[in-house]
Each structure stands twice: as structure tokens, then as C-alpha cells.
Design a protein around this motif. Structure first.
Motif, PDB file in Angstrom:
ATOM      1  N   THR A   1     129.908  35.930  42.468  1.00 52.58           N
ATOM      2  CA  THR A   1     128.574  36.514  42.623  1.00 52.58           C
ATOM      3  C   THR A   1     127.878  35.925  43.838  1.00 52.58           C
ATOM      4  O   THR A   1     127.291  36.644  44.647  1.00 52.58           O
ATOM      5  CB  THR A   1     127.731  36.264  41.358  1.00 52.58           C
TER       6      THR A   1
ATOM      7  N   GLY B   1     131.075  43.683  36.305  1.00 46.37           N
ATOM      8  CA  GLY B   1     129.862  42.973  35.931  1.00 46.37           C
ATOM      9  C   GLY B   1     129.132  42.382  37.134  1.00 46.37           C
ATOM     10  O   GLY B   1     127.911  42.463  37.235  1.00 46.37           O
ATOM     11  N   VAL B   2     129.893  41.774  38.049  1.00 45.48           N
ATOM     12  CA  VAL B   2     129.292  41.222  39.262  1.00 45.48           C
ATOM     13  C   VAL B   2     128.642  42.335  40.070  1.00 45.48           C
ATOM     14  O   VAL B   2     127.514  42.198  40.561  1.00 45.48           O
ATOM     15  CB  VAL B   2     130.339  40.463  40.108  1.00 45.48           C
TER      16      VAL B   2
ATOM     17  N   ARG C   1     127.454  45.247  39.035  1.00 48.15           N
ATOM     18  CA  ARG C   1     126.224  45.688  38.361  1.00 48.15           C
ATOM     19  C   ARG C   1     125.104  44.673  38.562  1.00 48.15           C
ATOM     20  O   ARG C   1     123.960  45.036  38.834  1.00 48.15           O
ATOM     21  CB  ARG C   1     126.470  45.898  36.867  1.00 48.15           C
ATOM     22  N   LYS C   2     125.428  43.384  38.428  1.00 45.33           N
ATOM     23  CA  LYS C   2     124.429  42.329  38.588  1.00 45.33           C
ATOM     24  C   LYS C   2     123.797  42.368  39.978  1.00 45.33           C
ATOM     25  O   LYS C   2     122.609  42.112  40.136  1.00 45.33           O
ATOM     26  CB  LYS C   2     125.083  40.961  38.364  1.00 45.33           C
TER      27      LYS C   2
ATOM     28  N   ASN D   1     117.048  43.388  43.979  1.00 48.48           N
ATOM     29  CA  ASN D   1     117.945  42.569  43.163  1.00 48.48           C
ATOM     30  C   ASN D   1     118.433  41.290  43.841  1.00 48.48           C
ATOM     31  O   ASN D   1     119.365  40.671  43.337  1.00 48.48           O
ATOM     32  CB  ASN D   1     119.176  43.397  42.762  1.00 48.48           C
TER      33      ASN D   1
ATOM     34  N   GLN E   1     119.433  37.746  44.717  1.00 51.07           N
ATOM     35  CA  GLN E   1     119.650  36.689  43.739  1.00 51.07           C
ATOM     36  C   GLN E   1     119.611  35.280  44.329  1.00 51.07           C
ATOM     37  O   GLN E   1     119.344  34.338  43.602  1.00 51.07           O
ATOM     38  CB  GLN E   1     121.020  36.894  43.085  1.00 51.07           C
TER      39      GLN E   1
END
Length: 123
Positions: free
Chosen positions: A32, A64-65, A67-68, A101, A103
Motif C-alpha cells: 500500500t 483490497g490495496v 480499493r483502499k 483518498n 494516505q
């Protein structure tokens, strides 16, 4: 390993991203963080408007990564792997979705000598 490619980037302002992480290092946030840094380079430093990626449909961790980080579904692709058909999801992340988004905080150094390879050629 992460990679960033851009065909006709000065005109299209789109990049294709890919990543791979050894199993020993998965699940610790490294993937990520690496992909987020790559997206920062594309959007904040190079002025990309979109990032594209593909992920095998059965790769839950990579899904998942993605989407995150804010990628959205953009179709499918079919390929051959070990003599068998495989289906991948095509994913797209726009600059606007990335900005919502973000991070991590990223500091980029040493880009200036390379910047000319990403910018349109002047008249």
C-alpha cells in the motif's frame, strides 16, 4: 517492485501502474505504501489525470490495496497464464479520487533532471 508507465503521457496524462510484492512481505502495509508513493509521483509531481491498473480477480490482497487507494472498476481483460485463461479487473483512479483518498505524506527528491521526459516538447 512498483512500476509506472505512460504512453503518450504529455498528451494523455494517464499512467499505468503495476506492483509485485514477495509473499514474505505481504500483509505489512509495504505494498500500500509503495503504490501510494507511486501515485503521488504520478499525480502531484507529474500532473497525471488518471492511473490505470489490472489485477487478477482472485488476488484478494491486491484487490483490497487497490480499493483502499481509491481505484474503481473499469472493465476486464482476459489473458493466458500457464496455458489457462485468466480474467483480470481493469481499474482506474482519477486525480480527484486520489486527492480524496491520499494516505501518506511523500517527499520526492531528484526528479528535476527527469521531468523533461514527462513534459510536452516545446515548439
Amino acid at each position: 517492485m512498483v512500476s509506472l508507465r505512460g504512453r503518450d503521457f504529455p498528451i494523455l496524462r494517464e499512467v499505468k501502474t503495476s506492483s509485485w510484492l514477495g509473499m514474505k512481505f505481504q500483509g505489512q502495509g509495504f505494498g500500500t505504501e509503495a503504490r501510494a508513493a507511486l501515485l503521488h509521483l504520478a499525480f502531484a509531481e507529474l500532473g497525471a489525470v488518471a492511473a490505470l491498473s489490472e489485477v487478477f480477480q482472485d488476488n484478494a490482497a491486491s484487490q483490497g490495496v487497490s480499493r483502499k487507494l481509491g481505484y474503481r472498476q473499469g472493465g476486464i481483460s482476459r489473458d493466458v497464464l500457464d496455458g489457462q485463461p485468466v480474467v483480470s479487473d481493469r481499474l482506474r483512479l482519477t486525480r480527484e479520487d486520489w486527492e480524496r483518498n491520499q494516505q501518506i505524506t511523500v517527499t520526492v527528491t531528484g526528479l528535476e533532471p527527469c521531468r523533461r521526459f514527462f513534459l510536452p516538447k516545446s515548439g
